[in-house]
Design a protein around this motif. Structure first.
Motif, PDB file in Angstrom:
ATOM      1  N   GLU A 121       1.754   4.330  -3.189  1.00 12.58           N
ATOM      2  CA  GLU A 121       1.729   5.344  -2.302  1.00 12.58           C
ATOM      3  C   GLU A 121       2.279   6.718  -3.312  1.00 12.58           C
ATOM      4  O   GLU A 121       2.557   7.516  -3.602  1.00 12.58           O
ATOM      5  N   ARG A 148       7.244   7.155   6.571  1.00 11.88           N
ATOM      6  CA  ARG A 148       6.928   5.619   6.369  1.00 11.88           C
ATOM      7  C   ARG A 148       7.490   4.980   8.042  1.00 11.88           C
ATOM      8  O   ARG A 148       7.015   4.474   8.951  1.00 11.88           O
ATOM      9  N   ASN A 188       0.840  -1.361  -0.202  1.00 12.37           N
ATOM     10  CA  ASN A 188       0.183   0.264  -0.201  1.00 12.37           C
ATOM     11  C   ASN A 188       1.334   1.121   0.041  1.00 12.37           C
ATOM     12  O   ASN A 188       0.528   1.913  -0.879  1.00 12.37           O
ATOM     13  N   ALA A 189       1.534   1.356   0.953  1.00 12.75           N
ATOM     14  CA  ALA A 189       3.318   2.417   0.358  1.00 12.75           C
ATOM     15  C   ALA A 189       3.609   2.546  -0.438  1.00 12.75           C
ATOM     16  O   ALA A 189       3.504   3.937  -1.075  1.00 12.75           O
TER      17      ALA A 189
END
Length: 282
Positions: A115, A136, A111-112
């Motif tokens: 992004e 993060r 998910n990161a």
């Protein structure tokens, strides 16, 4: 070894996940060579009931950047990252907690990645890397500048080079070896045998990057053709699901749910199909 993250943040999940994976790799690497043969991996998976030998070889072929027929620790990290998309981790780890922690870490990481991977090419520029780690993984970033400079030197950044996926995973692993309170043993810090950022004197068709990408796209083309049963140059969701392993119950439902989510994410034009380029990102 049983994972015990302090909290559910990506920073802590990855710390324990890397430890779990290193202990498992060391367990498989019984001769201490720092390499696992594909046959050994196939045998270990077969003992757990995994009989899709072609699928396993396909994974290994994609990740064996140096074409030596075996897998170092960094390539094993990448294998497990890809594995999390389609197969249960209980085929790899015997402890359920370890399965859950590694799965959660890699799902959060994916998910990161979406992004912060500005070009959507699964390569990191230094700018992408800095944004990702400072946002993060802030505690890790604060102690990792020296490690980052070693794996992604200033001259490479100035040439506009990017960090490939294997080197990115190895960099994170090395950073976590120095993380406060780490349980990562760090045995394979100097055991990275993947493709370098660049090889002086090699360019164009002779460069390692070109060879790597050429091989990767050949594999992707083969997969796309296999899924495109109608031969219309696109794959709809029903065609894509034909590649889902014939597992039963919750495992298959979990795979299909994640696959449907990612299918919708890449289907930007909302045609209910993906073309080859969308398939590459999927």
């Amino acid at each position: 070894f049983v994972a015990n993250p302090k909290d559910t943040s990506l920073q802590e999940l990855l710390s324990e996940a890397f430890a779990v994976i290193e202990y498992r790799f060391a367990d498989l690497d019984r001769d201490g060579a720092g390499q696992l043969t594909f046959r050994l991996l196939q045998t270990q998976l077969a003992l757990k009931g995994f009989d899709q030998e072609t699928t396993m070889l396909d994974y290994c072929r994609r990740l064996d950047v140096n074409n030596n027929g075996s897998m170092d620790f960094s390539e094993f990290l990448c294998l497990l990252y890809l594995w999390s998309d389609a197969h249960p981790f209980d085929l790899i780890f015997s402890n359920e907690i370890n399965c859950q922690v590694v799965s959660a870490a890699f799902q959060e990481m994916e998910n990161a990645w979406v992004e912060f991977d500005a070009n959507k090419n699964r390569h990191f520029s230094y700018s992408d890397l800095e944004k990702f780690m400072s946002t993060r993984l802030p505690k890790l970033w604060s102690i990792s500048r020296e490690e980052v400079d070693k794996h992604f030197p200033e001259d490479a950044r100035q040439r506009g080079e990017e960090l490939n996926f294997s080197k990115f995973m190895h960099l994170l692993y090395c950073c976590y070896c120095n993380y406060e309170g780490t349980r990562v043993p760090g045995k394979y810090v100097n055991n990275h045998d993947s493709m370098p950022l660049a090889v002086e004197g090699d360019s164009g068709d002779n460069s390692p990057s070109w060879a790597f990408l050429n091989e990767a796209f050949l594999v992707l083309e083969e997969d796309f053709t296999r899924f495109d049963t109608s031969g219309d140059g696109t794959i709809d969701y029903s065609e894509l699901t034909q590649g889902v392993p014939q597992t039963a119950g919750e495992d298959k439902l979990d795979i299909l749910t994640r696959l449907e989510y990612k299918f919708k994410k890449v289907d930007k034009d909302d045609t209910q199909t993906v073309d080859f380029f969308e398939f590459c990102y999927l």
